[in-house]
Write a protein that holds these residues in place. Structure first.
Motif, PDB file in Angstrom:
ATOM      1  N   TRP A 107       0.827  -1.196   0.000  1.00  0.00           N
ATOM      2  CA  TRP A 107       0.000   0.000   0.000  1.00  0.00           C
ATOM      3  C   TRP A 107       0.873   1.263   0.000  1.00  0.00           C
ATOM      4  CZ3 TRP A 107      -4.892   1.757  -0.439  1.00  0.00           C
ATOM      5  CH2 TRP A 107      -5.162   3.033   0.047  1.00  0.00           C
ATOM      6  N   ASP A 135      -8.603  -3.014   0.241  1.00  0.00           N
ATOM      7  CA  ASP A 135      -8.038  -2.449  -0.991  1.00  0.00           C
ATOM      8  C   ASP A 135      -7.999  -0.930  -0.951  1.00  0.00           C
ATOM      9  OD1 ASP A 135      -7.755  -4.986  -2.131  1.00  0.00           O
ATOM     10  OD2 ASP A 135      -9.867  -4.987  -2.747  1.00  0.00           O
ATOM     11  N   ASN A 136      -8.547  -0.344   0.105  1.00  0.00           N
ATOM     12  CA  ASN A 136      -8.690   1.107   0.150  1.00  0.00           C
ATOM     13  C   ASN A 136      -7.997   1.758   1.331  1.00  0.00           C
ATOM     14  OD1 ASN A 136     -10.722   1.428  -2.131  1.00  0.00           O
ATOM     15  ND2 ASN A 136     -11.713  -0.111  -0.850  1.00  0.00           N
ATOM     16  N   SER A 159     -15.056   4.798   3.536  1.00  0.00           N
ATOM     17  CA  SER A 159     -14.534   4.439   2.220  1.00  0.00           C
ATOM     18  C   SER A 159     -13.771   3.118   2.260  1.00  0.00           C
ATOM     19  CB  SER A 159     -13.621   5.547   1.704  1.00  0.00           C
ATOM     20  OG  SER A 159     -12.600   5.812   2.647  1.00  0.00           O
ATOM     21  N   GLU A 160     -13.357   2.682   3.448  1.00  0.00           N
ATOM     22  CA  GLU A 160     -12.714   1.369   3.577  1.00  0.00           C
ATOM     23  C   GLU A 160     -13.712   0.321   4.055  1.00  0.00           C
ATOM     24  OE1 GLU A 160      -9.038   1.669   5.883  1.00  0.00           O
ATOM     25  OE2 GLU A 160      -8.859   3.773   5.302  1.00  0.00           O
TER      26      GLU A 160
ATOM     27  N   THR B 371     -11.761   7.590 -11.945  1.00  0.00           N
ATOM     28  CA  THR B 371     -12.750   8.113 -11.007  1.00  0.00           C
ATOM     29  C   THR B 371     -12.016   8.609  -9.762  1.00  0.00           C
ATOM     30  OG1 THR B 371     -14.434   6.593 -11.806  1.00  0.00           O
ATOM     31  CG2 THR B 371     -14.759   7.490  -9.608  1.00  0.00           C
ATOM     32  N   GLY B 372     -12.376   9.775  -9.286  1.00  0.00           N
ATOM     33  CA  GLY B 372     -11.694  10.358  -8.134  1.00  0.00           C
ATOM     34  C   GLY B 372     -10.691  11.431  -8.526  1.00  0.00           C
ATOM     35  N   ARG B 393      -9.638   8.562  -3.441  1.00  0.00           N
ATOM     36  CA  ARG B 393     -10.208   7.224  -3.514  1.00  0.00           C
ATOM     37  C   ARG B 393     -11.435   7.181  -2.633  1.00  0.00           C
ATOM     38  NH1 ARG B 393      -4.957   3.438  -2.434  1.00  0.00           N
ATOM     39  NH2 ARG B 393      -3.448   4.857  -3.306  1.00  0.00           N
ATOM     40  N   GLY B 394     -12.428   6.441  -3.071  1.00  0.00           N
ATOM     41  CA  GLY B 394     -13.622   6.320  -2.239  1.00  0.00           C
ATOM     42  C   GLY B 394     -14.849   6.505  -3.085  1.00  0.00           C
ATOM     43  N   GLU B 395     -16.005   6.406  -2.461  1.00  0.00           N
ATOM     44  CA  GLU B 395     -17.244   6.500  -3.216  1.00  0.00           C
ATOM     45  C   GLU B 395     -17.627   7.956  -3.476  1.00  0.00           C
ATOM     46  OE1 GLU B 395     -20.312   6.290   0.500  1.00  0.00           O
ATOM     47  OE2 GLU B 395     -20.339   4.652  -0.957  1.00  0.00           O
ATOM     48  N   VAL B 399     -15.545  11.433  -2.418  1.00  0.00           N
ATOM     49  CA  VAL B 399     -14.810  12.255  -3.377  1.00  0.00           C
ATOM     50  C   VAL B 399     -15.313  13.693  -3.321  1.00  0.00           C
ATOM     51  CG1 VAL B 399     -14.396  12.654  -5.837  1.00  0.00           C
ATOM     52  CG2 VAL B 399     -14.252  10.332  -4.907  1.00  0.00           C
ATOM     53  N   ASP B 428      -4.699  10.712  -0.595  1.00  0.00           N
ATOM     54  CA  ASP B 428      -5.386   9.430  -0.704  1.00  0.00           C
ATOM     55  C   ASP B 428      -6.190   9.230   0.564  1.00  0.00           C
ATOM     56  OD1 ASP B 428      -3.977   8.962  -3.049  1.00  0.00           O
ATOM     57  OD2 ASP B 428      -2.305   8.102  -1.934  1.00  0.00           O
TER      58      ASP B 428
END
Lengths: 429, 429
Positions: A107, A135-136, A159-160, B371-372, B393-395, B399, B428
């Motif tokens: 990571w 993965d996040n 988000s994780e 995306t992001g 990163r994230g939904e 974001v 991130d």
């Protein structure tokens, strides 16, 4: 209490939640998902970063539930105690998981950084536990079986947490095959919660099957129907259908949506179906109406954009509100709401334009225009524009939230060709 | 567990919370208030509308706490069971409070309506209980003493709960005179949570006094210092001051704010001090930046408004982004972010203009622009405009939220004349 396999509980861990510094949104999200999986949530609990509190809460909940989901406390710092708590709970020392360690190193190396030594603790797990790949972020989740209960520990950042739930936890949720859980929701507007309840009458009895309940939030009263039990599916379908018909007979005129879909998504769907486009001109909501619309993925099909005319200067300059109107009637008036909506309609080339101008408070009210006075305008091509005054009680955020809901409701009624807006009367929270 | 007078607990009651239909915001708000009053919160619990669950949870918590606050379940419908639960808890039947009944009738008569018979139950209370007047709704609150604990039951809607807390509950919270609770918060940006922790080192030891902890949320890592104990106030002041100095020595460069004040409020304060005004041009955030700014009362002193240029058409038409730029570089590019910010600056007459254009997802990404990807522009009078690319990163919601935080941070750095934006690096989650 004996363990019930279909019972679930949610635990949020963190000082920042308990002292009110952060808002817990994970519990709500997880509740929705668990409910979808047919699990009945018995409670949510939030505890501080204290080993004793975490252990005793988890122990109490795993003793009676089939599934417990905990979030938080998996970070790399000394106040992240979930790993230790699980170790105490299952009476196993923590071991370093080599695969997790290399994933954590990976990571950091992806952003060309060395793993801080601090993060090494995130590779620890009790020997019988399984790490869930993240993965996040750097924190792996954990899955342990305690007694007969499945305990899933997920990271706190949504988000994780969310992808980890979707990819790992969801697939492992078991339930008794014969158990049936069914929920239906009807969203209503225009009737108060007690009027809805009075019309529903004995439908809301606490021993009725299925159970009917109501909730009021942001100007919308939702009627929920919920079945949980072991009757045959055909019988459940019949019971649900019958209850739905009785609800429609009682309060159908106020129902604007079946299901929990947010009003913004409903309005966007109707606009898309009509091939129509929308713009907005916002004053007191300052962007909240646009934000609410664009929170829906795919809003770009129908939402063009708009103007934040927070100052009078911007109302004049950007959408052409005549300064005489502002001087004569004030910014919070039918005339200005109408000029904002009409100005936005012609300048955007949209089919509909919503405007909002009001006094959200805490200051700015006067005897003639108290705090909470909001004018909403709706201009549409080849239809007379419509302006309505609302008097909303509550603090700044509530007034703004209700303004957004009311604006969307006015548009929704127009899109359904309900020319009478009778159900959308002046609202008191 | 023995009762601790300084310990508090918060209970939220409602099926809609437990199944995830509604988000509980009351617990956070109450936690902040109770913490301010020197009360240590041991936990938050959310339970469904079930008499047994409500009674057993309240019993468990009043047995060990000095103060328990419950919200919800005071409405007029059959699924509102808090009144009954208290009656069971204190072994007293419910009686009708005549004064409350007339206040409820009065509430309806003020809007020229008769009280629905349904609402009559809201006038019920156990005989030893005290009703708390509700000026913003029909449900009176309840105050009962159970054993040695003060139990306050407040209505669920925040617009009714909050004023009732401020007017009644706050004044009645007792605490041991010698007990001292002190909290300090430093908000940082630009360093990850684990880097912060590594720099803080032994400051974060779990047995340290005062305790130091970190939380990451929306791109901001907060460092909290918390003292709870009975040492003399002078000694506590010294301990807090010393800890603060050590924190500043370790991570001072990343600290952008003392205290929990939101970044939007900080930025508005700095603009006000400078006598400067701000406008915004939003694409992927769709109004969230404006909404975040205008959530702060008094934002109108410095925030003029702006444009929601969600479609390319609106980017061209409203703020003059050349269509060649959109075609050549795409809407999510340095060139378009810069044109949006500069177009907004000249058209608004503001001193600063922030622009945001990005791909919030879930769709819309490509290998070159995943995306992001978000570009943020900042144009200011007589200063070169600044554009930065972020990969978040994230939904979708994450974001957008990070985009707003990053935009405000860019402006904050400029307002503090930090020409180097080194601390605001690509982020991130």
């Amino acid at each position: 209490m004996a363990r019930n396999e279909d019972l679930g509980a949610i635990v949020s861990i963190g000082d920042e939640l308990v002292i009110g510094q952060s808002l817990d949104t994970n519990s709500r999200w997880l509740s929705e998902r668990l409910t979808d999986h047919g699990i009945t949530i018995s409670e949510h609990v939030t505890v501080p970063d204290e080993l004793g509190a975490i252990v005793s809460t988890l122990r109490r909940l795993v003793d009676r539930s089939g599934v417990v989901i905990a979030t938080g406390g998996l970070g790399p710092t000394a106040d992240d105690l979930t790993r230790e708590a699980i170790s105490v709970l299952v009476h196993e020392p923590l071991i370093e998981d080599q695969e997790s360690l290399s994933l954590i190193r990976g990571w950091f190396s992806r952003s060309n950084r060395a793993m801080p030594e601090q993060n090494r603790v995130q590779a620890l797990r009790p020997s019988s536990g399984i790490h869930i790949q993240n993965d996040n972020g750097t924190a792996p989740g954990m899955h342990v079986v305690v007694g007969g209960a499945n305990l899933f520990c997920l990271p706190g950042p949504p988000s994780e947490m969310k992808p980890m739930f979707e990819e790992y936890v969801g697939a492992r949720l078991t339930r008794s095959r014969e158990r049936v859980v069914r929920t239906a929701i009807f969203q209503t507007m225009g009737l108060g919660e007690s009027e809805i309840a009075q019309r529903l009458g004995s439908l809301m009895a606490r021993d009725r099957v299925p159970l009917v309940g109501t909730t009021a939030s942001g100007g919308i009263v939702s009627v929920r129907v919920r079945y949980e039990g072991i009757e045959p599916r055909e019988r459940v379908d019949a019971l649900m259908g019958e209850t739905e018909r009785e609800i429609r007979a009682a309060v159908g005129e106020a129902v604007f949506a079946d299901g929990p879909e947010p009003l913004a998504a409903i309005v966007i769907g109707r606009l898309r179906q009509n091939g129509q486009r929308l713009s907005v001109v916002e004053s007191c909501t300052g962007g909240m109406l646009g934000e609410t619309l664009t929170a829906i993925p795919g809003a770009s099909d129908v939402f063009l954009g708009g103007w934040l005319t927070y100052s009078n200067e911007m109302k004049e300059r950007l959408v052409g509100v005549p300064s005489e109107l502002l001087q004569r009637h004030g910014a919070v008036s039918r005339e200005v709401a109408e000029a904002m909506a009409c100005g936005g309609l012609t300048r955007s080339g949209a089919d509909h334009c919503l405007s909002v101008t009001g006094i959200a408070g805490p200051g700015g009210g006067s005897p003639g225009k108290p705090t909470g006075t909001v004018w909403i305008g709706l201009a549409s091509r080849s239809v007379t524009s419509d302006c309505r005054r609302f008097l909303m009680r509550g603090e700044r955020h509530v007034v703004r939230q209700w303004s957004v809901t009311s604006a969307l409701a006015m548009l929704d009624l127009r899109l359904r060709n309900r020319s009478s807006l009778g159900l959308l009367r002046q609202q008191d929270p």
